[in-house]
Design an enzyme around this catalytic site. Structure first.
Site, PDB file in Angstrom:
ATOM      1  N   ARG A   1     -11.143 -79.149  59.719  1.00 32.09           N
ATOM      2  CA  ARG A   1     -10.943 -78.805  58.359  1.00 32.09           C
ATOM      3  C   ARG A   1     -10.452 -80.112  57.510  1.00 32.09           C
ATOM      4  O   ARG A   1     -10.118 -80.296  56.314  1.00 32.09           O
ATOM      5  CB  ARG A   1     -10.198 -77.407  57.941  1.00 32.09           C
ATOM      6  CG  ARG A   1      -8.587 -77.875  58.373  1.00 32.09           C
ATOM      7  CD  ARG A   1      -7.869 -76.543  57.837  1.00 32.09           C
ATOM      8  NE  ARG A   1      -6.581 -76.610  57.614  1.00 32.09           N
ATOM      9  CZ  ARG A   1      -5.723 -75.858  57.671  1.00 32.09           C
ATOM     10  NH1 ARG A   1      -5.820 -74.859  58.135  1.00 32.09           N
ATOM     11  NH2 ARG A   1      -4.354 -76.330  57.357  1.00 32.09           N
TER      12      ARG A   1
ATOM     13  N   GLU B   1     -10.635 -69.152  68.064  1.00 38.11           N
ATOM     14  CA  GLU B   1      -9.126 -69.058  68.382  1.00 38.11           C
ATOM     15  C   GLU B   1      -8.782 -67.530  68.323  1.00 38.11           C
ATOM     16  O   GLU B   1      -8.137 -66.942  68.950  1.00 38.11           O
ATOM     17  CB  GLU B   1      -8.463 -69.494  67.149  1.00 38.11           C
ATOM     18  CG  GLU B   1      -8.801 -69.277  65.690  1.00 38.11           C
ATOM     19  CD  GLU B   1      -7.979 -69.808  64.849  1.00 38.11           C
ATOM     20  OE1 GLU B   1      -7.182 -70.649  65.037  1.00 38.11           O
ATOM     21  OE2 GLU B   1      -7.904 -69.406  63.664  1.00 38.11           O
TER      22      GLU B   1
ATOM     23  N   ASP C   1     -13.602 -70.770  57.486  1.00 40.42           N
ATOM     24  CA  ASP C   1     -13.724 -69.504  58.300  1.00 40.42           C
ATOM     25  C   ASP C   1     -15.156 -68.993  57.885  1.00 40.42           C
ATOM     26  O   ASP C   1     -15.705 -68.051  58.608  1.00 40.42           O
ATOM     27  CB  ASP C   1     -12.725 -68.398  58.145  1.00 40.42           C
ATOM     28  CG  ASP C   1     -11.236 -69.061  58.558  1.00 40.42           C
ATOM     29  OD1 ASP C   1     -11.321 -70.163  59.258  1.00 40.42           O
ATOM     30  OD2 ASP C   1     -10.253 -68.519  58.254  1.00 40.42           O
TER      31      ASP C   1
HETATM   32  O1  F6P Z   1      -8.023 -69.786  57.230  1.00 42.79           O
HETATM   33  C1  F6P Z   1      -8.073 -71.224  57.615  1.00 42.79           C
HETATM   34  C2  F6P Z   1      -7.558 -71.653  58.774  1.00 42.79           C
HETATM   35  O2  F6P Z   1      -7.855 -72.912  58.983  1.00 42.79           O
HETATM   36  C3  F6P Z   1      -7.809 -70.591  60.011  1.00 42.79           C
HETATM   37  O3  F6P Z   1      -9.103 -70.996  60.629  1.00 42.79           O
HETATM   38  C4  F6P Z   1      -6.655 -70.724  60.697  1.00 42.79           C
HETATM   39  O4  F6P Z   1      -6.357 -69.941  61.730  1.00 42.79           O
HETATM   40  C5  F6P Z   1      -5.429 -71.084  59.709  1.00 42.79           C
HETATM   41  O5  F6P Z   1      -6.283 -71.432  58.721  1.00 42.79           O
HETATM   42  C6  F6P Z   1      -4.645 -72.198  60.416  1.00 42.79           C
HETATM   43  O6  F6P Z   1      -3.547 -72.102  59.313  1.00 42.79           O
HETATM   44  P1  F6P Z   1      -2.218 -73.073  59.234  1.00 42.79           P
HETATM   45  O7  F6P Z   1      -3.006 -74.132  58.154  1.00 42.79           O
HETATM   46  O8  F6P Z   1      -1.218 -72.373  58.881  1.00 42.79           O
HETATM   47  O9  F6P Z   1      -1.968 -73.548  60.674  1.00 42.79           O
END
Ligand code: F6P
Length: 412
Positions: free
Chosen positions: A307, A249, A139
């Protein structure tokens, strides 16, 4: 031999908390290597703070092969909060303290964002646990106080390990999506992660996005008109008749039915740090755009793709120089701090002399600087392109310039 090492007989433990990034293993490897050279036995705590609860879940990383290129975290991650919250009323701090004692851990390095490092800082302040924080997040919203020099401007930017690789993935993904959007003369709305910050969404401009909606600039009722006008202008103006729109998002969007500017949630369930899960804005935007403009529109989420995967070189080197600074902190036994990059630097300039340490106290929630976004065009500007160009070089831009001669049957 061992006796000559300054921290022989001491143990350092590393944990990773929060959402993973492609640079976590790289950071673990770099910290492990440096700590081992100083003589520490190095442990890995499994699944963030969770690995320090119950009986503990801890592995020995000393002298073990470690693949720092492979993305994600071999230590696993969780959003476990040591402190009681609305979601979890158990205070896990006594268990954590007990396990730190049982496993004879002298220093803790917490690789995380605001949540993990915020908890670490509290443990340092309230329980005097020797803690060093290490930044990570796709982020890119931690206050790393990294200065971006652009012309005469000095912008307070951010650079966290994990972001450069994710930004490259977003750039490549958005570049690829152009071919299908073009083939069907469609608009594609690409939704990117990033929670309350628009940094990652901006990388889609490298792949050809021409409008970007970000959490920092909410789309109110009045701004919606500007948005649709901009779409019509860009779509009809483009010879190819397609358009890529990037949307964070966490975009706040005016809902005609409720009469409110709202977030779109995948789930309103919050985690132990009080965060709900965002998701779905691309679908909402796509159907509204199609209704208002009559142009075929699809929504698509980049989601976890951004990611995932191997750590790119830039991130490897970034985590490596920040780990050098961890060595510095360890040698000075200076805790409650986190290493950061002081200025936005290109690959060659990623050196220890461009790093510093900051207090972990106020590192959270840094929004995108206003200098990077043009509210008239609803898009990132050249200043942001310059910021990205330090870490994403030669993006693969899909391009096929064609204007075939039209066949007229009357001339045959
Ligand atoms: O904070 C990192 C992140 O990848 C955000 O961009 C996203 O909203 C969130 O984590 C998603 O989380 P999870 O892995 O719980 O779906």
């Amino acid at each position: 031999m061992k006796k000559n090492k300054i921290f022989a007989g001491k143990t350092l433990a590393i944990l990773t908390g929060g959402g993973d990034t492609p640079a976590l293993n790289s950071s673990i490897e770099a910290i492990r290597n440096r700590a081992a050279v100083l003589g520490y036995k190095v442990y890995g705590i499994k699944s963030g703070w969770k690995g320090l609860t119950g009986n503990g879940d801890i592995v020995d990383l000393t002298n073990q092969p470690y693949n720092g290129v492979y993305g994600g975290t071999a230590l696993r991650s969780s959003r476990t909060n040591p402190f009681p919250t609305k979601k979890n009323n158990v205070n896990r701090v006594p268990q954590i303290l007990e396990n730190l004692k049982r496993y004879k851990i002298d220093v803790l390095v917490t690789i995380g964002g605001d949540d993990t490092n915020g908890a670490a800082k509290r443990l340092y302040e309230e329980e005097r646990i020797p803690v060093i924080g290490f930044p990570k997040t796709i982020d890119n919203d931690l206050r790393t106080r990294t200065i971006h020099h652009y012309g005469k401007q000095e912008i307070e930017a951010v650079l966290c390990p994990g972001f450069p690789t994710s930004a490259l993935s977003v750039a490549e993904y958005s570049s690829r999506i152009c071919t299908t959007a073009e083939s069907h003369s469609r608009i594609v709305v690409l939704e990117t992660m990033g929670r309350d910050a628009g940094w990652l969404t901006g990388a889609a401009m490298y792949g050809g996005a021409e409008i970007s909606l970000i959490p920092e600039y909410e789309i109110t009722k009045e701004r919606k008109e500007q948005f649709f006008d901009r779409i019509n202008e860009l779509y009809h103006k483009s010879e190819k008749k397609f358009l890529i729109i990037a949307a964070s998002e966490g975009t706040r969007w005016y809902n005609d039915k409720s009469g409110k500017t709202e977030l779109v949630y995948a789930s309103s369930e919050v985690d132990e740090y009080g965060h709900p899960r965002f998701g779905g804005i691309a679908g909402v935007l796509a159907s509204e755009i199609e209704r208002k403009t009559g142009i075929l529109t699809r929504g698509q989420s980049i989601g976890y793709y951004a990611r995932s995967g191997d750590c790119m070189q830039y991130d490897r080197r970034l985590s490596s120089i920040l780990a050098d600074k961890v060595t510095d902190l360890l040698l000075r036994e200076d805790y409650g701090k986190m290493p950061v990059l002081t200025k936005i630097a290109n690959y060659q300039e990623l050196e220890e002399y461009n790093t510093d340490c900051i207090d972990m106290g106020s590192i959270g929630n840094k929004p995108l600087p206003t200098e990077y976004y043009d509210t008239k065009t609803l898009h990132f500007n050249e200043t942001y392109r310059d910021f990205l160009s330090y870490m994403i070089w030669n993006p693969k831009k899909v391009q096929f310039e064609h204007s075939f001669p039209k066949v007229n049957p009357d001339n045959l």
